[in-house]
Design a protein around this motif. Structure first.
Motif, PDB file in Angstrom:
ATOM      1  N   LYS A 276       0.828  -1.211   0.000  1.00  0.00           N
ATOM      2  CA  LYS A 276       0.000   0.000   0.000  1.00  0.00           C
ATOM      3  C   LYS A 276       0.864   1.263   0.000  1.00  0.00           C
ATOM      4  O   LYS A 276       0.459   2.311  -0.518  1.00  0.00           O
ATOM      5  N   ASP A 277       2.070   1.176   0.542  1.00  0.00           N
ATOM      6  CA  ASP A 277       2.971   2.326   0.540  1.00  0.00           C
ATOM      7  C   ASP A 277       3.329   2.756  -0.878  1.00  0.00           C
ATOM      8  O   ASP A 277       3.623   3.931  -1.135  1.00  0.00           O
ATOM      9  N   VAL A 278       3.295   1.783  -1.803  1.00  0.00           N
ATOM     10  CA  VAL A 278       3.590   2.074  -3.212  1.00  0.00           C
ATOM     11  C   VAL A 278       2.300   2.267  -4.001  1.00  0.00           C
ATOM     12  O   VAL A 278       2.177   3.189  -4.799  1.00  0.00           O
ATOM     13  N   LEU A 279       1.329   1.384  -3.745  1.00  0.00           N
ATOM     14  CA  LEU A 279       0.047   1.425  -4.459  1.00  0.00           C
ATOM     15  C   LEU A 279      -0.952   2.250  -3.657  1.00  0.00           C
ATOM     16  O   LEU A 279      -1.918   1.739  -3.094  1.00  0.00           O
ATOM     17  N   LYS A 280      -0.715   3.530  -3.591  1.00  0.00           N
ATOM     18  CA  LYS A 280      -1.440   4.408  -2.668  1.00  0.00           C
ATOM     19  C   LYS A 280      -2.935   4.521  -2.971  1.00  0.00           C
ATOM     20  O   LYS A 280      -3.736   4.792  -2.079  1.00  0.00           O
ATOM     21  N   ASP A 281      -3.327   4.307  -4.227  1.00  0.00           N
ATOM     22  CA  ASP A 281      -4.733   4.454  -4.603  1.00  0.00           C
ATOM     23  C   ASP A 281      -5.514   3.147  -4.479  1.00  0.00           C
ATOM     24  O   ASP A 281      -6.733   3.123  -4.677  1.00  0.00           O
ATOM     25  N   ASN A 282      -4.818   2.060  -4.167  1.00  0.00           N
ATOM     26  CA  ASN A 282      -5.489   0.758  -4.104  1.00  0.00           C
ATOM     27  C   ASN A 282      -6.158   0.524  -2.757  1.00  0.00           C
ATOM     28  O   ASN A 282      -5.689   1.006  -1.718  1.00  0.00           O
ATOM     29  N   GLU A 283      -7.238  -0.216  -2.794  1.00  0.00           N
ATOM     30  CA  GLU A 283      -7.896  -0.623  -1.553  1.00  0.00           C
ATOM     31  C   GLU A 283      -7.024  -1.647  -0.840  1.00  0.00           C
ATOM     32  O   GLU A 283      -6.445  -2.538  -1.471  1.00  0.00           O
ATOM     33  N   VAL A 284      -6.941  -1.552   0.464  1.00  0.00           N
ATOM     34  CA  VAL A 284      -6.148  -2.509   1.241  1.00  0.00           C
ATOM     35  C   VAL A 284      -7.032  -3.692   1.631  1.00  0.00           C
ATOM     36  O   VAL A 284      -8.266  -3.583   1.681  1.00  0.00           O
ATOM     37  N   LEU A 285      -6.418  -4.845   1.891  1.00  0.00           N
ATOM     38  CA  LEU A 285      -7.163  -6.027   2.309  1.00  0.00           C
ATOM     39  C   LEU A 285      -8.055  -5.685   3.493  1.00  0.00           C
ATOM     40  O   LEU A 285      -7.573  -5.159   4.493  1.00  0.00           O
ATOM     41  N   PRO A 286      -9.361  -5.989   3.415  1.00  0.00           N
ATOM     42  CA  PRO A 286     -10.262  -5.610   4.508  1.00  0.00           C
ATOM     43  C   PRO A 286      -9.954  -6.327   5.821  1.00  0.00           C
ATOM     44  O   PRO A 286     -10.020  -5.717   6.887  1.00  0.00           O
ATOM     45  N   THR A 287      -9.617  -7.625   5.744  1.00  0.00           N
ATOM     46  CA  THR A 287      -9.285  -8.390   6.956  1.00  0.00           C
ATOM     47  C   THR A 287      -8.221  -9.423   6.613  1.00  0.00           C
ATOM     48  O   THR A 287      -7.950  -9.709   5.439  1.00  0.00           O
ATOM     49  N   GLU A 288      -7.665 -10.032   7.637  1.00  0.00           N
ATOM     50  CA  GLU A 288      -6.685 -11.106   7.407  1.00  0.00           C
ATOM     51  C   GLU A 288      -7.319 -12.284   6.678  1.00  0.00           C
ATOM     52  O   GLU A 288      -6.652 -13.010   5.928  1.00  0.00           O
ATOM     53  N   ASP A 289      -8.605 -12.487   6.857  1.00  0.00           N
ATOM     54  CA  ASP A 289      -9.294 -13.606   6.220  1.00  0.00           C
ATOM     55  C   ASP A 289      -9.214 -13.543   4.700  1.00  0.00           C
ATOM     56  O   ASP A 289      -9.356 -14.573   4.020  1.00  0.00           O
ATOM     57  N   THR A 290      -8.978 -12.347   4.151  1.00  0.00           N
ATOM     58  CA  THR A 290      -8.868 -12.213   2.696  1.00  0.00           C
ATOM     59  C   THR A 290      -7.706 -13.037   2.154  1.00  0.00           C
ATOM     60  O   THR A 290      -7.749 -13.527   1.028  1.00  0.00           O
ATOM     61  N   TRP A 291      -6.662 -13.196   2.980  1.00  0.00           N
ATOM     62  CA  TRP A 291      -5.525 -14.023   2.555  1.00  0.00           C
ATOM     63  C   TRP A 291      -5.954 -15.477   2.312  1.00  0.00           C
ATOM     64  O   TRP A 291      -5.353 -16.189   1.509  1.00  0.00           O
ATOM     65  N   TYR A 292      -6.982 -15.936   3.022  1.00  0.00           N
ATOM     66  CA  TYR A 292      -7.455 -17.315   2.879  1.00  0.00           C
ATOM     67  C   TYR A 292      -8.445 -17.483   1.720  1.00  0.00           C
ATOM     68  O   TYR A 292      -8.758 -18.600   1.326  1.00  0.00           O
ATOM     69  N   GLU A 293      -8.937 -16.388   1.189  1.00  0.00           N
ATOM     70  CA  GLU A 293     -10.086 -16.424   0.279  1.00  0.00           C
ATOM     71  C   GLU A 293      -9.716 -16.823  -1.142  1.00  0.00           C
ATOM     72  O   GLU A 293      -8.733 -16.343  -1.713  1.00  0.00           O
ATOM     73  N   GLU A 294     -10.530 -17.738  -1.714  1.00  0.00           N
ATOM     74  CA  GLU A 294     -10.451 -18.042  -3.139  1.00  0.00           C
ATOM     75  C   GLU A 294     -11.433 -17.105  -3.837  1.00  0.00           C
ATOM     76  O   GLU A 294     -12.628 -17.147  -3.571  1.00  0.00           O
TER      77      GLU A 294
END
Length: 399
Positions: A276-294
């Protein structure tokens, strides 16, 4: 269960290929009914539901390929004679009755049945309600092929049950049941594991990762990521997470370039707290669970890691155990990654989209297993058998 000869099994498959050709318009008309009744909010599920001329050709080709494969039953695995003269032979044997539970995908009605039947197993097909009309016609084609060859229609059966009836069947089946393969999302798999009384072979979620090592060829990396993400979003072998090493030369500019290319392809790009420090306009992962999501959608995560160890830890923590890729020109790093990543398939400089029976030389597949017993990866014809020991003596007794 009666063992059928290879000849009679192949005759059934010949009949089935002919029947599908003759009844193609009927199959397409039934599928049209399913598509018209389907809520297109879930694009991935809709894509899996579609049957067209190409899918019909694929069904016939899958049957042809299985027919041409060697019969996997009664193949000798080992043969030893002990000092006592006792001869012990280990051979492949059918499971018995296999049940597959799947969502959408009428082509599974063909591939699952042809594999199970050639391996001398009965199969119970529990498809989703969204593909009901398609499956009714396809299973009727199977039954016609069996009748034409004077075989019992019970070799291939379509189960028509609601959720409660399915739950009761899993707990108290009204016939011998040796193996269940749930092919679908997390909820389906959890439902089957919770209620089944026999062996369950998991065809797990994708949630596949790609790690960009500092020694990656950048052009190859771009090409592989785009293919793995956008070629077929409904595939369980599609890419969902990319981990870019912060030690990659020109890390920031290359991360921005990758983000722009993905956006231009219509992919929604999420960032983690570091990228996010580089991709400043992008939405950040809402929760840690997003890492598990297909995702099964035009969506991807671009995350950042500091070194191969962090990448391996992250992948082994969050991935679905399906497929993982490392992009690097460093063979030693690739070997280390591939040996330590705990997924059914690991890749060096290649797209995860190759995790597929046909692409891996297995042929038609029942599913992609993310289990470690009894098989991992594409479940093809050779994987739909178990084994049996044949012990030959001459009045031998144990002393």
């Amino acid at each position: 269960m009666k063992l059928l000869s290879t000849e009679i099994k192949n005759k059934v498959l010949d009949s089935m290929m002919h029947i599908i050709q003759l009844r193609e318009s009927e199959i397409l008309e039934a599928n049209k009914k399913d598509l018209e009744a389907f809520n297109r909010d879930d694009q991935a599920l809709y894509d899996r539901l579609v049957v067209n001329d190409s899918k019909i050709k694929g069904m016939i080709q899958a049957i042809k390929e299985v027919k041409e494969q060697d019969d996997p039953v009664s193949q000798e695995i080992s043969n030893i004679t002990l000092d006592s003269g006792l001869n012990i032979v280990n051979k492949t044997a059918p499971f018995g009755t296999i049940m597959i539970i799947y969502e959408s995908r009428p082509d599974v009605t063909i591939e699952a049945a042809v594999l199970a039947f050639k391996a001398n197993n009965k199969i119970l097909l529990k498809g989703g309600k969204e593909a009901y009309n398609s499956n009714v016609v396809l299973v009727d084609c199977w039954k016609q092929a069996l009748r034409e060859n004077s075989l019992d229609e019970s070799w291939i059966t379509m189960l028509q049950m609601n959720r409660d009836e399915t739950q009761e069947f899993l707990r108290n089946p009204d016939q011998p049941l040796d193996l269940i393969v749930p092919r679908g999302g997390e909820r389906l798999i959890d439902f089957v594991k919770q209620h089944a009384k026999c062996a369950v072979l998991i065809s797990g979620r994708g949630n596949n990762f790609l790690y960009v090592h500092p020694e990656a060829d950048w052009k190859k990396t771009i090409d592989v990521i785009i293919n793995a993400k956008t070629d077929k979003i409904s595939g369980c072998n599609a890419l969902d997470k990319v981990l870019v090493d912060t030690n990659l030369p020109e890390y920031e500019s290359r991360l921005r370039e990758l983000n722009e290319i993905l956006n231009a392809k219509g992919v929604e790009v999420l960032a983690d707290t570091i990228s996010k420090d580089v991709l400043k306009d992008n939405e950040v992962l809402p929760t840690e669970d997003t890492w598990y999501e297909e995702f099964l959608a035009m969506k991807i995560v671009l995350g950042a890691v500091n070194g191969i160890d962090e990448a391996m830890t992250k992948i082994n923590t969050y991935s679905g155990g399906h497929s993982s890729t490392i992009m690097t020109q460093d063979v030693e790093a690739a070997t280390r990654f591939m040996e330590n990543i705990d997924t059914a398939a690991v890749y060096h400089n290649a797209s995860t989209r190759f995790t597929d029976g046909g692409q891996m030389g297995v042929g038609a597949e029942l599913a992609i297993s993310t289990d470690k017993l009894h098989h991992r990866g594409p479940l093809g014809l050779k994987q739909l058998v178990t084994n049996k020991y044949y012990v030959y003596g001459d009045g031998h007794i144990r002393i």
